[in-house]
Write a protein that holds these residues in place. Structure first.
Motif, PDB file in Angstrom:
ATOM      1  N   ALA A 194       0.833  -1.211   0.000  1.00 49.05           N
ATOM      2  CA  ALA A 194       0.000   0.000   0.000  1.00 49.05           C
ATOM      3  C   ALA A 194       0.863   1.254   0.000  1.00 49.05           C
ATOM      4  O   ALA A 194       0.574   2.229  -0.706  1.00 49.05           O
ATOM      5  CB  ALA A 194      -0.929  -0.008   1.210  1.00 49.05           C
ATOM      6  N   SER A 195       1.930   1.242   0.780  1.00 52.59           N
ATOM      7  CA  SER A 195       2.828   2.402   0.819  1.00 52.59           C
ATOM      8  C   SER A 195       3.508   2.613  -0.522  1.00 52.59           C
ATOM      9  O   SER A 195       3.663   3.755  -0.980  1.00 52.59           O
ATOM     10  CB  SER A 195       3.877   2.208   1.914  1.00 52.59           C
ATOM     11  N   LEU A 196       3.915   1.522  -1.168  1.00 54.91           N
ATOM     12  CA  LEU A 196       4.524   1.636  -2.492  1.00 54.91           C
ATOM     13  C   LEU A 196       3.525   2.204  -3.495  1.00 54.91           C
ATOM     14  O   LEU A 196       3.880   3.053  -4.324  1.00 54.91           O
ATOM     15  CB  LEU A 196       5.020   0.269  -2.957  1.00 54.91           C
ATOM     16  N   GLY A 197       2.279   1.751  -3.431  1.00 57.78           N
ATOM     17  CA  GLY A 197       1.249   2.277  -4.334  1.00 57.78           C
ATOM     18  C   GLY A 197       1.017   3.765  -4.124  1.00 57.78           C
ATOM     19  O   GLY A 197       0.902   4.529  -5.092  1.00 57.78           O
ATOM     20  N   VAL A 198       0.945   4.197  -2.865  1.00 55.72           N
ATOM     21  CA  VAL A 198       0.767   5.622  -2.576  1.00 55.72           C
ATOM     22  C   VAL A 198       1.940   6.429  -3.112  1.00 55.72           C
ATOM     23  O   VAL A 198       1.759   7.504  -3.706  1.00 55.72           O
ATOM     24  CB  VAL A 198       0.600   5.838  -1.057  1.00 55.72           C
ATOM     25  N   TYR A 199       3.158   5.922  -2.924  1.00 58.71           N
ATOM     26  CA  TYR A 199       4.341   6.632  -3.414  1.00 58.71           C
ATOM     27  C   TYR A 199       4.313   6.769  -4.933  1.00 58.71           C
ATOM     28  O   TYR A 199       4.589   7.855  -5.470  1.00 58.71           O
ATOM     29  CB  TYR A 199       5.597   5.889  -2.971  1.00 58.71           C
ATOM     30  N   LEU A 200       3.980   5.696  -5.630  1.00 60.61           N
ATOM     31  CA  LEU A 200       3.970   5.744  -7.097  1.00 60.61           C
ATOM     32  C   LEU A 200       2.896   6.691  -7.609  1.00 60.61           C
ATOM     33  O   LEU A 200       3.125   7.451  -8.560  1.00 60.61           O
ATOM     34  CB  LEU A 200       3.756   4.340  -7.662  1.00 60.61           C
ATOM     35  N   ARG A 202       1.533   9.322  -5.980  1.00 58.11           N
ATOM     36  CA  ARG A 202       1.891  10.700  -5.661  1.00 58.11           C
ATOM     37  C   ARG A 202       3.029  11.182  -6.552  1.00 58.11           C
ATOM     38  O   ARG A 202       3.052  12.359  -6.954  1.00 58.11           O
ATOM     39  CB  ARG A 202       2.294  10.810  -4.189  1.00 58.11           C
ATOM     40  N   ARG A 203       3.959  10.302  -6.855  1.00 59.42           N
ATOM     41  CA  ARG A 203       5.064  10.703  -7.733  1.00 59.42           C
ATOM     42  C   ARG A 203       4.552  11.014  -9.131  1.00 59.42           C
ATOM     43  O   ARG A 203       4.999  11.975  -9.766  1.00 59.42           O
ATOM     44  CB  ARG A 203       6.105   9.597  -7.775  1.00 59.42           C
ATOM     45  N   ARG A 204       3.616  10.209  -9.627  1.00 63.25           N
ATOM     46  CA  ARG A 204       3.052  10.461 -10.951  1.00 63.25           C
ATOM     47  C   ARG A 204       2.293  11.779 -10.976  1.00 63.25           C
ATOM     48  O   ARG A 204       2.373  12.540 -11.941  1.00 63.25           O
ATOM     49  CB  ARG A 204       2.114   9.315 -11.348  1.00 63.25           C
ATOM     50  N   VAL A 205       1.567  12.079  -9.892  1.00 62.27           N
ATOM     51  CA  VAL A 205       0.829  13.339  -9.826  1.00 62.27           C
ATOM     52  C   VAL A 205       1.779  14.519  -9.811  1.00 62.27           C
ATOM     53  O   VAL A 205       1.590  15.520 -10.511  1.00 62.27           O
ATOM     54  CB  VAL A 205      -0.083  13.353  -8.579  1.00 62.27           C
ATOM     55  N   LEU A 206       2.859  14.418  -9.018  1.00 64.41           N
ATOM     56  CA  LEU A 206       3.812  15.519  -8.931  1.00 64.41           C
ATOM     57  C   LEU A 206       4.574  15.700 -10.238  1.00 64.41           C
ATOM     58  O   LEU A 206       4.874  16.833 -10.640  1.00 64.41           O
ATOM     59  CB  LEU A 206       4.791  15.268  -7.785  1.00 64.41           C
ATOM     60  N   ASP A 207       4.880  14.595 -10.913  1.00 63.88           N
ATOM     61  CA  ASP A 207       5.584  14.711 -12.192  1.00 63.88           C
ATOM     62  C   ASP A 207       4.704  15.354 -13.253  1.00 63.88           C
ATOM     63  O   ASP A 207       5.216  16.003 -14.176  1.00 63.88           O
ATOM     64  CB  ASP A 207       6.026  13.326 -12.679  1.00 63.88           C
ATOM     65  N   GLY A 208       3.394  15.243 -13.128  1.00 66.13           N
ATOM     66  CA  GLY A 208       2.492  15.828 -14.112  1.00 66.13           C
ATOM     67  C   GLY A 208       2.202  17.287 -13.885  1.00 66.13           C
ATOM     68  O   GLY A 208       1.614  17.952 -14.746  1.00 66.13           O
ATOM     69  N   GLN A 209       2.619  17.836 -12.730  1.00 64.49           N
ATOM     70  CA  GLN A 209       2.377  19.241 -12.437  1.00 64.49           C
ATOM     71  C   GLN A 209       3.515  20.089 -12.972  1.00 64.49           C
ATOM     72  O   GLN A 209       4.677  19.668 -12.952  1.00 64.49           O
ATOM     73  CB  GLN A 209       2.250  19.460 -10.928  1.00 64.49           C
ATOM     74  N   PRO A 210       3.209  21.317 -13.452  1.00 64.62           N
ATOM     75  CA  PRO A 210       4.278  22.203 -13.908  1.00 64.62           C
ATOM     76  C   PRO A 210       5.147  22.647 -12.758  1.00 64.62           C
ATOM     77  O   PRO A 210       4.668  22.895 -11.652  1.00 64.62           O
ATOM     78  CB  PRO A 210       3.504  23.388 -14.519  1.00 64.62           C
TER      79      PRO A 210
END
Length: 243
Positions: A194-200, A202-210
């Motif tokens: 679950a922690s790995l899923g949350v990290y992945l 959140r990382r995808r969301v942050l990478d998609g932000q300018p």
């Protein structure tokens, strides 16, 4: 379906979907907390040979993940119903496994973790409700169409809801995974996944932000329309500006 009958059917389907979701959600909380009224125990005395129990549990987790992935193309209400039914099947068919990672004896710490676990469940429920409010095919939108209400919320408000949804879902999952005074080996593995899923996510969301402070691309040749208009109007063209 723009008729009154169609809107009523869509709203009724949404209500049924979320009633099934609430049942799956409450039973999942009981399942993770090993409460006596859960349909199965997350950990405990094995009912099958450990190898077979592990294979069944792994297959159930993969099946829920496949249902969640395959339901991306359906409406929010349909996706809620499909995933909730998959979770209910997991809860009924789950095979407990033995093995304890830790056990806290302090009553004060146990109460703190119990409160954190409850808070995590509330956050997760809040995030799911926000997901429905932001979805065009969810129960919230079906209710507004049924009663003839206008869409609510500006773009800025919806963007804030999206941020709140991501934060609530992430923190809720982490609290439900780790806020427990008794952690079995099975629970530990699920908490790490679950922690790995949350990290992945959140990382995808942050990478998609300018990136903050990033220079926005400027429009090329912003003065060209003015020059074209000047030519059409027969006005003299400044050779410096034209260059």
């Amino acid at each position: 379906m723009n008729s009154t009958l169609g809107r009523t059917a869509t709203f009724t389907f949404g209500v049924i979907s979320y009633l099934v979701f609430l049942a799956a959600f409450s039973l999942s909380i009981a399942f993770v907390a090993n409460l006596p009224w859960a349909p199965a125990r997350l950990d405990g005395e094995p009912l099958l040979v450990p190898g077979w129990a592990l294979a069944v549990d792994f297959a159930l987790l993969v099946a829920v993940g496949l249902v969640y992935w395959a339901s991306r193309g359906v409406t929010q209400n349909g996706r809620v119903l499909l995933v909730s039914l998959a979770v209910l099947a997991l809860l009924v068919l789950w095979q407990p496994l033995s093995g304890e990672a830790w056990r806290l004896q302090s009553p004060a710490l146990r109460q703190v973790l119990a409160a954190a676990f409850g808070f995590g469940g509330a956050l997760l429920l809040y995030g799911v409700l926000l997901s429905d409010q932001l979805a065009a095919g969810g129960l919230h939108a079906a209710a507004r169409r049924l009663f003839g209400l206008a869409d609510e919320g500006s773009d800025e408000a919806r963007e804030e809801w999206r941020r709140q949804r991501g934060d609530a879902l992430s923190l809720g999952v982490l609290l439900l995974a780790w806020a427990t005074p008794e952690l079995s080996v099975t629970h530990l593995v699920l908490a790490l996944l679950a922690s790995l899923g949350v990290y992945l996510v959140r990382r995808r969301v942050l990478d998609g932000q300018p990136q903050e402070g990033a220079k926005q691309p400027e429009a090329s040749h912003p003065r060209r329309p003015v020059l074209v208009a000047s030519r059409k109007a027969g006005a003299p063209i400044d050779p410096v500006r034209a260059a």
